[in-house]
Design an enzyme around this catalytic site. Structure first.
Site, PDB file in Angstrom:
ATOM      1  CE  LYS A  25      -1.707   1.634   4.059  1.00 27.23           C
ATOM      2  NZ  LYS A  25      -1.579   3.044   4.379  1.00 27.23           N
ATOM      3  NE  ARG A  96       0.545  12.525   7.027  1.00 24.01           N
ATOM      4  CZ  ARG A  96       0.905  13.758   7.289  1.00 24.01           C
ATOM      5  NH1 ARG A  96       0.036  14.632   7.707  1.00 24.01           N
ATOM      6  NH2 ARG A  96       2.160  14.145   7.131  1.00 24.01           N
ATOM      7  NE  ARG A 125       0.489  10.183  10.081  1.00 18.23           N
ATOM      8  CZ  ARG A 125       0.053   9.134   9.378  1.00 18.23           C
ATOM      9  NH1 ARG A 125      -1.213   8.939   9.199  1.00 18.23           N
ATOM     10  NH2 ARG A 125       0.888   8.312   8.831  1.00 18.23           N
ATOM     11  N   PRO A 126       1.957  16.842  10.969  1.00 25.90           N
ATOM     12  CG  PRO A 126       3.623  18.125  11.947  1.00 25.90           C
ATOM     13  CD  PRO A 126       2.887  16.839  12.089  1.00 25.90           C
ATOM     14  CG  LEU A 129       9.475  17.864   8.196  1.00 25.61           C
ATOM     15  CD1 LEU A 129       9.723  16.433   8.666  1.00 25.61           C
ATOM     16  CD2 LEU A 129      10.683  18.738   8.501  1.00 25.61           C
ATOM     17  CG  ASP A 308       3.171   1.636   9.449  1.00 24.97           C
ATOM     18  OD1 ASP A 308       2.739   2.482  10.257  1.00 24.97           O
ATOM     19  OD2 ASP A 308       3.286   1.854   8.225  1.00 24.97           O
TER      20      ASP A 308
END
Ligand code: UD1
Length: 417
Positions: A25, A96, A125-126, A129, A308
Protein backbone atom coordinates in the site's frame (compact mmCIF):
# COMPACT_ATOMS: atom_id res chain seq x y z
CA UNK A 1 -17.96 -1.78 4.74
CA UNK A 2 -20.10 0.18 7.22
CA UNK A 3 -18.80 1.74 10.44
CA UNK A 4 -20.91 -0.77 12.40
CA UNK A 5 -19.63 -3.92 10.71
CA UNK A 6 -17.92 -6.35 13.06
CA UNK A 7 -15.84 -9.50 13.09
CA UNK A 8 -16.24 -12.39 15.48
CA UNK A 9 -13.10 -14.38 16.15
CA UNK A 10 -13.21 -17.69 17.95
CA UNK A 11 -9.70 -17.75 19.41
CA UNK A 12 -7.34 -20.55 20.25
CA UNK A 13 -6.72 -22.13 16.83
CA UNK A 14 -3.06 -22.29 15.91
CA UNK A 15 -2.38 -21.04 12.37
CA UNK A 16 -0.49 -23.16 9.85
CA UNK A 17 0.27 -22.81 6.17
CA UNK A 18 1.34 -20.36 3.49
CA UNK A 19 -0.08 -17.01 2.40
CA UNK A 20 0.90 -14.78 -0.48
CA UNK A 21 1.92 -11.21 0.19
CA UNK A 22 0.00 -8.44 -1.63
CA UNK A 23 1.50 -5.32 -3.21
CA UNK A 24 2.63 -2.62 -0.76
CA UNK A 25 0.00 0.00 0.00
CA UNK A 26 2.67 2.51 1.01
CA UNK A 27 4.51 2.09 -2.29
CA UNK A 28 1.40 1.91 -4.50
CA UNK A 29 -0.05 5.18 -3.15
CA UNK A 30 2.91 7.46 -4.03
CA UNK A 31 3.49 5.58 -7.31
CA UNK A 32 -0.12 6.19 -8.35
CA UNK A 33 0.23 9.86 -7.34
CA UNK A 34 3.39 10.03 -9.47
CA UNK A 35 1.28 8.97 -12.47
CA UNK A 36 0.16 12.63 -12.55
CA UNK A 37 3.67 13.56 -13.74
CA UNK A 38 4.43 10.43 -15.82
CA UNK A 39 2.87 10.65 -19.26
CA UNK A 40 1.74 7.94 -21.67
CA UNK A 41 -0.25 4.69 -21.54
CA UNK A 42 1.01 2.09 -19.09
CA UNK A 43 -0.08 -0.31 -16.35
CA UNK A 44 0.89 -0.33 -12.68
CA UNK A 45 0.77 -3.97 -11.50
CA UNK A 46 0.57 -5.59 -8.06
CA UNK A 47 -1.65 -2.82 -6.67
CA UNK A 48 -3.61 -4.07 -3.63
CA UNK A 49 -7.38 -3.69 -3.76
CA UNK A 50 -7.89 -1.38 -0.76
CA UNK A 51 -10.08 1.55 0.19
CA UNK A 52 -7.08 3.94 0.22
CA UNK A 53 -6.06 2.82 -3.27
CA UNK A 54 -9.57 3.37 -4.62
CA UNK A 55 -9.46 6.91 -3.21
CA UNK A 56 -6.17 7.55 -5.01
CA UNK A 57 -7.58 6.19 -8.31
CA UNK A 58 -10.56 8.54 -7.95
CA UNK A 59 -8.13 11.37 -7.24
CA UNK A 60 -6.23 10.68 -10.47
CA UNK A 61 -9.47 10.73 -12.45
CA UNK A 62 -10.56 13.98 -10.79
CA UNK A 63 -7.21 15.55 -11.76
CA UNK A 64 -7.36 14.54 -15.43
CA UNK A 65 -5.60 11.15 -15.69
CA UNK A 66 -7.56 8.21 -17.13
CA UNK A 67 -7.11 5.59 -14.41
CA UNK A 68 -8.92 2.30 -14.16
CA UNK A 69 -8.54 -0.40 -11.48
CA UNK A 70 -8.56 -3.73 -13.33
CA UNK A 71 -9.78 -6.77 -11.40
CA UNK A 72 -6.36 -8.38 -11.84
CA UNK A 73 -4.81 -6.01 -9.27
CA UNK A 74 -3.49 -3.63 -11.91
CA UNK A 75 -4.24 0.01 -12.63
CA UNK A 76 -4.35 1.06 -16.27
CA UNK A 77 -3.12 4.64 -16.70
CA UNK A 78 -3.46 7.00 -19.62
CA UNK A 79 -1.95 10.44 -19.04
CA UNK A 80 -2.00 12.93 -21.93
CA UNK A 81 -0.33 15.66 -19.89
CA UNK A 82 -3.39 17.81 -19.40
CA UNK A 83 -3.70 17.91 -15.61
CA UNK A 84 -5.87 20.04 -13.30
CA UNK A 85 -4.31 21.44 -10.14
CA UNK A 86 -7.10 21.48 -7.51
CA UNK A 87 -7.46 18.26 -5.47
CA UNK A 88 -11.07 17.59 -4.39
CA UNK A 89 -11.81 18.17 -0.70
CA UNK A 90 -13.75 14.94 -0.06
CA UNK A 91 -10.91 12.74 -1.34
CA UNK A 92 -8.06 14.48 0.45
CA UNK A 93 -9.79 14.70 3.81
CA UNK A 94 -10.49 10.96 3.87
CA UNK A 95 -6.83 10.00 3.44
CA UNK A 96 -3.64 11.73 4.52
CA UNK A 97 -1.64 10.06 1.74
CA UNK A 98 -3.60 12.12 -0.81
CA UNK A 99 -1.12 14.91 -0.04
CA UNK A 100 1.27 12.88 -2.24
CA UNK A 101 -0.40 14.57 -5.22
CA UNK A 102 1.19 17.91 -4.23
CA UNK A 103 4.72 17.09 -5.48
CA UNK A 104 3.57 15.63 -8.83
CA UNK A 105 1.11 18.50 -9.45
CA UNK A 106 3.86 21.05 -8.80
CA UNK A 107 6.20 19.16 -11.11
CA UNK A 108 3.61 18.92 -13.86
CA UNK A 109 1.66 22.21 -13.62
CA UNK A 110 3.70 24.43 -11.25
CA UNK A 111 0.53 24.83 -9.21
CA UNK A 112 -1.14 22.61 -6.59
CA UNK A 113 -4.10 23.47 -4.44
CA UNK A 114 -4.66 20.69 -1.93
CA UNK A 115 -6.97 20.68 1.11
CA UNK A 116 -5.30 19.98 4.46
CA UNK A 117 -5.45 16.17 4.72
CA UNK A 118 -7.20 13.77 7.14
CA UNK A 119 -6.30 10.11 7.76
CA UNK A 120 -5.55 7.86 10.75
CA UNK A 121 -5.85 9.55 14.15
CA UNK A 122 -2.40 8.48 15.33
CA UNK A 123 -0.87 11.91 15.81
CA UNK A 124 -0.74 15.48 14.59
CA UNK A 125 1.19 14.59 11.41
CA UNK A 126 1.97 18.09 10.21
CA UNK A 127 3.15 18.98 6.70
CA UNK A 128 5.91 21.43 7.59
CA UNK A 129 8.71 19.26 6.16
CA UNK A 130 6.90 18.78 2.83
CA UNK A 131 6.31 22.52 2.58
CA UNK A 132 9.85 23.47 3.60
CA UNK A 133 11.16 21.24 0.81
CA UNK A 134 8.79 22.74 -1.77
CA UNK A 135 9.77 26.28 -0.70
CA UNK A 136 13.44 25.43 -1.21
CA UNK A 137 12.56 24.44 -4.81
CA UNK A 138 11.07 27.91 -5.37
CA UNK A 139 7.41 27.30 -4.49
CA UNK A 140 5.26 29.99 -2.84
CA UNK A 141 3.11 28.37 -0.17
CA UNK A 142 0.05 29.84 1.51
CA UNK A 143 -2.59 28.18 3.68
CA UNK A 144 -6.06 29.68 3.28
CA UNK A 145 -9.59 28.44 3.84
CA UNK A 146 -8.36 24.94 4.64
CA UNK A 147 -6.37 24.66 1.40
CA UNK A 148 -2.61 24.58 0.94
CA UNK A 149 -1.99 26.68 -2.15
CA UNK A 150 1.41 26.07 -3.79
CA UNK A 151 2.62 27.98 -6.85
CA UNK A 152 5.89 28.51 -8.67
CA UNK A 153 7.03 30.20 -11.87
CA UNK A 154 9.61 27.39 -12.22
CA UNK A 155 11.09 24.70 -9.99
CA UNK A 156 14.82 25.04 -9.34
CA UNK A 157 17.03 22.33 -7.87
CA UNK A 158 18.21 23.00 -4.30
CA UNK A 159 19.89 21.45 -1.28
CA UNK A 160 17.36 20.39 1.32
CA UNK A 161 18.15 18.95 4.74
CA UNK A 162 15.07 17.43 6.38
CA UNK A 163 14.77 18.04 10.14
CA UNK A 164 13.45 14.49 10.44
CA UNK A 165 13.57 11.65 7.86
CA UNK A 166 9.87 11.87 6.98
CA UNK A 167 8.73 9.27 4.47
CA UNK A 168 6.06 11.46 2.87
CA UNK A 169 8.23 14.60 2.70
CA UNK A 170 11.12 12.68 1.11
CA UNK A 171 8.74 11.27 -1.52
CA UNK A 172 6.97 14.55 -2.24
CA UNK A 173 10.20 16.56 -2.59
CA UNK A 174 11.79 13.82 -4.72
CA UNK A 175 8.79 13.86 -7.08
CA UNK A 176 8.73 17.66 -7.40
CA UNK A 177 12.50 17.75 -7.99
CA UNK A 178 12.36 15.08 -10.72
CA UNK A 179 10.99 17.61 -13.25
CA UNK A 180 12.83 20.71 -11.95
CA UNK A 181 15.75 22.64 -13.45
CA UNK A 182 19.08 21.42 -12.10
CA UNK A 183 20.20 19.26 -9.20
CA UNK A 184 18.45 18.66 -5.89
CA UNK A 185 20.12 17.00 -2.92
CA UNK A 186 17.89 15.76 -0.09
CA UNK A 187 19.91 15.02 3.03
CA UNK A 188 18.59 13.28 6.15
CA UNK A 189 16.20 11.64 3.69
CA UNK A 190 14.06 8.70 4.77
CA UNK A 191 15.40 5.31 3.61
CA UNK A 192 12.24 3.19 3.51
CA UNK A 193 12.13 0.57 0.72
CA UNK A 194 8.84 2.10 -0.52
CA UNK A 195 10.77 5.30 -1.37
CA UNK A 196 13.22 3.23 -3.40
CA UNK A 197 10.28 1.59 -5.19
CA UNK A 198 8.76 4.98 -6.07
CA UNK A 199 12.15 6.19 -7.32
CA UNK A 200 12.56 3.09 -9.48
CA UNK A 201 9.19 3.76 -11.11
CA UNK A 202 10.32 7.35 -11.84
CA UNK A 203 13.75 6.21 -13.09
CA UNK A 204 12.09 3.77 -15.49
CA UNK A 205 10.12 6.77 -16.79
CA UNK A 206 13.33 8.76 -17.39
CA UNK A 207 14.09 10.41 -14.03
CA UNK A 208 17.69 10.66 -12.84
CA UNK A 209 17.89 9.78 -9.15
CA UNK A 210 20.86 8.38 -7.19
CA UNK A 211 21.64 7.53 -3.57
CA UNK A 212 18.48 5.48 -3.14
CA UNK A 213 18.17 3.70 0.18
CA UNK A 214 20.77 6.03 1.69
CA UNK A 215 20.08 9.21 3.64
CA UNK A 216 21.32 11.45 0.79
CA UNK A 217 19.25 11.34 -2.39
CA UNK A 218 20.36 13.28 -5.46
CA UNK A 219 17.94 14.17 -8.25
CA UNK A 220 18.89 15.68 -11.62
CA UNK A 221 15.80 17.32 -13.06
CA UNK A 222 14.66 16.22 -16.52
CA UNK A 223 12.10 17.91 -18.85
CA UNK A 224 9.58 15.07 -19.01
CA UNK A 225 8.77 11.53 -17.87
CA UNK A 226 7.31 8.83 -20.08
CA UNK A 227 5.76 5.80 -18.36
CA UNK A 228 6.12 2.04 -18.88
CA UNK A 229 4.53 -0.92 -17.07
CA UNK A 230 5.73 -1.33 -13.48
CA UNK A 231 5.06 -3.82 -10.64
CA UNK A 232 4.79 -2.50 -7.08
CA UNK A 233 7.00 -4.13 -4.38
CA UNK A 234 5.49 -6.55 -1.81
CA UNK A 235 3.97 -5.25 1.43
CA UNK A 236 6.46 -5.81 4.25
CA UNK A 237 3.99 -4.69 6.92
CA UNK A 238 1.34 -7.12 5.72
CA UNK A 239 3.97 -9.88 5.64
CA UNK A 240 5.14 -9.03 9.15
CA UNK A 241 1.55 -9.05 10.40
CA UNK A 242 0.91 -12.58 9.09
CA UNK A 243 4.17 -13.80 10.62
CA UNK A 244 2.97 -12.34 13.95
CA UNK A 245 -0.36 -14.15 13.50
CA UNK A 246 1.58 -17.40 13.23
CA UNK A 247 3.67 -16.48 16.28
CA UNK A 248 0.82 -15.41 18.57
CA UNK A 249 -1.03 -18.69 17.94
CA UNK A 250 2.18 -20.73 18.38
CA UNK A 251 1.73 -21.93 14.81
CA UNK A 252 3.85 -22.13 11.66
CA UNK A 253 3.25 -19.54 8.92
CA UNK A 254 5.12 -18.88 5.69
CA UNK A 255 4.65 -15.68 3.72
CA UNK A 256 5.46 -16.02 0.03
CA UNK A 257 6.39 -13.23 -2.34
CA UNK A 258 8.80 -11.31 -0.08
CA UNK A 259 12.49 -11.60 0.77
CA UNK A 260 13.86 -11.19 4.27
CA UNK A 261 15.72 -7.88 3.68
CA UNK A 262 12.86 -5.40 4.18
CA UNK A 263 11.79 -7.38 7.30
CA UNK A 264 15.25 -7.47 8.91
CA UNK A 265 14.41 -5.34 11.98
CA UNK A 266 11.32 -7.46 12.71
CA UNK A 267 13.15 -10.73 12.14
CA UNK A 268 15.85 -9.70 14.62
CA UNK A 269 13.20 -9.16 17.29
CA UNK A 270 11.46 -12.44 16.44
CA UNK A 271 14.77 -14.26 16.86
CA UNK A 272 15.55 -12.43 20.12
CA UNK A 273 12.14 -13.54 21.42
CA UNK A 274 12.89 -17.16 20.60
CA UNK A 275 10.68 -17.66 17.53
CA UNK A 276 11.93 -19.99 14.84
CA UNK A 277 12.65 -18.02 11.64
CA UNK A 278 13.64 -19.39 8.24
CA UNK A 279 13.82 -17.72 4.87
CA UNK A 280 14.32 -18.54 1.24
CA UNK A 281 14.86 -16.15 -1.67
CA UNK A 282 11.20 -15.28 -1.91
CA UNK A 283 9.59 -16.36 1.37
CA UNK A 284 9.88 -16.01 5.13
CA UNK A 285 8.66 -18.58 7.68
CA UNK A 286 8.04 -18.15 11.41
CA UNK A 287 7.32 -21.13 13.71
CA UNK A 288 7.01 -21.95 17.38
CA UNK A 289 9.97 -23.74 18.94
CA UNK A 290 10.23 -22.63 22.58
CA UNK A 291 8.48 -20.29 25.06
CA UNK A 292 8.93 -16.66 24.02
CA UNK A 293 11.15 -14.21 25.89
CA UNK A 294 10.24 -10.59 26.69
CA UNK A 295 12.02 -7.86 24.68
CA UNK A 296 12.39 -4.09 24.42
CA UNK A 297 11.48 -2.34 21.21
CA UNK A 298 11.92 1.21 20.01
CA UNK A 299 10.30 2.31 16.78
CA UNK A 300 12.62 4.13 14.37
CA UNK A 301 12.78 5.28 10.79
CA UNK A 302 13.91 2.47 8.44
CA UNK A 303 16.04 0.36 8.85
CA UNK A 304 14.89 0.48 12.51
CA UNK A 305 11.82 -1.28 13.87
CA UNK A 306 8.77 0.05 11.96
CA UNK A 307 6.07 1.99 13.80
CA UNK A 308 3.59 0.22 11.51
CA UNK A 309 4.45 -3.10 13.29
CA UNK A 310 4.38 -1.71 16.84
CA UNK A 311 0.74 -2.50 17.63
CA UNK A 312 0.97 -6.08 16.31
CA UNK A 313 4.14 -6.62 18.36
CA UNK A 314 2.39 -5.32 21.46
CA UNK A 315 -0.40 -7.87 20.97
CA UNK A 316 2.22 -10.63 20.97
CA UNK A 317 4.23 -9.30 23.93
CA UNK A 318 1.11 -9.12 26.08
CA UNK A 319 1.26 -12.94 26.26
CA UNK A 320 5.01 -13.25 26.85
CA UNK A 321 6.22 -14.05 30.36
CA UNK A 322 8.18 -11.19 31.96
CA UNK A 323 8.23 -7.45 31.34
CA UNK A 324 8.59 -5.98 27.83
CA UNK A 325 8.93 -2.35 26.87
CA UNK A 326 7.87 -0.53 23.72
CA UNK A 327 8.96 3.02 23.00
CA UNK A 328 7.10 4.75 20.17
CA UNK A 329 9.28 7.54 18.79
CA UNK A 330 7.58 8.26 15.44
CA UNK A 331 3.96 9.13 16.29
CA UNK A 332 2.82 10.74 19.54
CA UNK A 333 -0.57 9.06 19.84
CA UNK A 334 -0.04 5.52 18.73
CA UNK A 335 -0.95 3.43 21.78
CA UNK A 336 -4.74 3.47 21.39
CA UNK A 337 -4.73 -0.31 20.97
CA UNK A 338 -3.30 -0.67 24.50
CA UNK A 339 -6.67 0.24 26.07
CA UNK A 340 -8.49 -2.26 23.90
CA UNK A 341 -5.94 -5.00 24.65
CA UNK A 342 -6.47 -4.32 28.36
CA UNK A 343 -10.18 -5.01 27.90
CA UNK A 344 -9.05 -8.50 26.84
CA UNK A 345 -6.98 -8.96 30.00
CA UNK A 346 -3.61 -7.48 29.02
CA UNK A 347 -1.45 -5.74 31.62
CA UNK A 348 -0.03 -2.60 29.98
CA UNK A 349 1.05 0.68 31.52
CA UNK A 350 1.34 3.58 29.11
CA UNK A 351 3.40 6.60 30.06
CA UNK A 352 3.59 9.08 27.16
CA UNK A 353 6.02 7.51 24.63
CA UNK A 354 6.51 4.24 26.54
CA UNK A 355 4.39 1.17 27.14
CA UNK A 356 5.43 -1.30 29.83
CA UNK A 357 3.90 -4.70 29.20
CA UNK A 358 3.77 -7.36 31.90
CA UNK A 359 3.00 -10.73 30.35
CA UNK A 360 -0.22 -12.53 31.27
CA UNK A 361 -0.89 -16.23 30.73
CA UNK A 362 -4.04 -15.72 28.69
CA UNK A 363 -6.30 -13.17 27.00
CA UNK A 364 -10.06 -13.51 27.06
CA UNK A 365 -12.44 -12.59 24.26
CA UNK A 366 -14.17 -9.21 24.66
CA UNK A 367 -15.88 -6.51 22.60
CA UNK A 368 -13.22 -4.17 21.24
CA UNK A 369 -12.95 -1.38 18.70
CA UNK A 370 -10.39 -0.67 15.97
CA UNK A 371 -8.98 2.83 16.43
CA UNK A 372 -6.65 2.85 13.42
CA UNK A 373 -5.36 0.48 10.78
CA UNK A 374 -2.47 -1.25 12.59
CA UNK A 375 -4.31 -1.17 15.93
CA UNK A 376 -7.04 -3.10 14.13
CA UNK A 377 -4.56 -5.75 13.00
CA UNK A 378 -3.26 -6.02 16.57
CA UNK A 379 -6.76 -6.66 17.94
CA UNK A 380 -7.34 -9.41 15.39
CA UNK A 381 -4.06 -11.05 16.42
CA UNK A 382 -5.08 -10.80 20.08
CA UNK A 383 -8.48 -12.29 19.22
CA UNK A 384 -6.80 -15.24 17.47
CA UNK A 385 -4.96 -16.08 20.68
CA UNK A 386 -7.73 -15.26 23.18
CA UNK A 387 -9.96 -17.73 24.98
CA UNK A 388 -13.53 -17.49 23.66
CA UNK A 389 -15.09 -15.06 21.20
CA UNK A 390 -13.74 -11.58 20.45
CA UNK A 391 -16.08 -9.08 18.78
CA UNK A 392 -14.20 -6.41 16.83
CA UNK A 393 -15.94 -3.24 15.62
CA UNK A 394 -15.10 -0.45 13.15
CA UNK A 395 -13.63 -2.72 10.49
CA UNK A 396 -13.38 0.07 7.93
CA UNK A 397 -9.90 0.79 9.32
CA UNK A 398 -8.76 -2.67 8.22
CA UNK A 399 -10.20 -2.20 4.72
CA UNK A 400 -7.88 0.78 4.28
CA UNK A 401 -4.72 -1.25 4.42
CA UNK A 402 -5.01 -5.06 4.32
CA UNK A 403 -6.18 -6.84 1.17
CA UNK A 404 -8.35 -9.88 1.95
CA UNK A 405 -6.97 -10.01 5.50
CA UNK A 406 -9.62 -12.19 7.11
CA UNK A 407 -9.83 -14.54 4.08
CA UNK A 408 -6.08 -15.11 4.26
CA UNK A 409 -6.30 -15.80 8.01
CA UNK A 410 -9.14 -18.26 7.45
CA UNK A 411 -6.96 -20.06 4.87
CA UNK A 412 -4.40 -20.49 7.65
CA UNK A 413 -6.99 -22.02 9.96
CA UNK A 414 -8.44 -19.05 11.83
CA UNK A 415 -12.11 -19.19 12.87
CA UNK A 416 -13.53 -15.80 11.87
CA UNK A 417 -17.08 -14.83 11.04
C1 UD1 B 1 4.38 6.96 6.19
C2 UD1 B 1 3.51 5.73 6.04
C3 UD1 B 1 2.97 5.28 7.39
C4 UD1 B 1 4.12 5.11 8.38
C5 UD1 B 1 4.99 6.35 8.44
C6 UD1 B 1 6.23 6.18 9.30
C7 UD1 B 1 2.59 5.99 3.81
C8 UD1 B 1 1.39 6.22 2.98
N1 UD1 B 1 2.42 6.02 5.14
O1 UD1 B 1 3.53 8.00 6.69
O2 UD1 B 1 2.28 4.05 7.21
O3 UD1 B 1 3.59 4.87 9.68
O4 UD1 B 1 5.43 6.69 7.10
O5 UD1 B 1 6.98 5.09 8.88
O6 UD1 B 1 3.67 5.76 3.32
N2 UD1 B 1 6.20 14.87 10.33
C9 UD1 B 1 6.36 16.20 10.58
N3 UD1 B 1 6.29 17.09 9.54
C10 UD1 B 1 6.06 16.69 8.26
C11 UD1 B 1 5.90 15.31 8.01
C12 UD1 B 1 5.99 14.42 9.06
O7 UD1 B 1 6.57 16.60 11.72
O8 UD1 B 1 6.00 17.54 7.37
C13 UD1 B 1 6.26 13.90 11.45
C14 UD1 B 1 4.94 13.18 11.62
O9 UD1 B 1 4.04 13.94 12.39
C15 UD1 B 1 5.36 11.91 12.32
C16 UD1 B 1 6.75 11.65 11.73
O10 UD1 B 1 7.18 12.89 11.17
O11 UD1 B 1 5.45 12.11 13.70
C17 UD1 B 1 6.79 10.56 10.68
O12 UD1 B 1 5.97 10.89 9.63
P1 UD1 B 1 6.25 10.47 8.11
O13 UD1 B 1 7.51 9.69 8.01
O14 UD1 B 1 6.10 11.69 7.26
O15 UD1 B 1 5.02 9.50 7.86
P2 UD1 B 1 4.01 9.52 6.66
O16 UD1 B 1 4.72 9.77 5.38
O17 UD1 B 1 2.84 10.34 7.02
Amino acid sequence: MSHNSRLIINGGQSLHGTVRCSGAKNAALPILAACLMVQGDYIVHNVPNLADIRIMVRMLKALGVHAEYLSSGSVRISNSGSIKHIAPYELVTSMRASFFVAGPLLAQTLHAKVPLPGGCAIGARPLDLHLKGFKALGVDVSIEHGFVDMKASSLKGASICLDFPSVGATENVMMAAALSDGETVISNAAREPEIVDLAEFLIQAGAVITGLGSSTITIQGVPELKGADYAVMPDRIEAGTFLMAGAITQGDVTVEGISKEPLEACIQKYTEMGLGVEHAENSVRVFYKEPYRSVSIETMPYPGFPTDMQAQMMALLVLVDGVSMIKETIFENRFMHANELMRMGANIQVDSQCAIITGVSQLTGAEVKMTDLRAGAALILAGLAAVGDTYIYDLFHLERGYEGFTDKLIELGAQIR
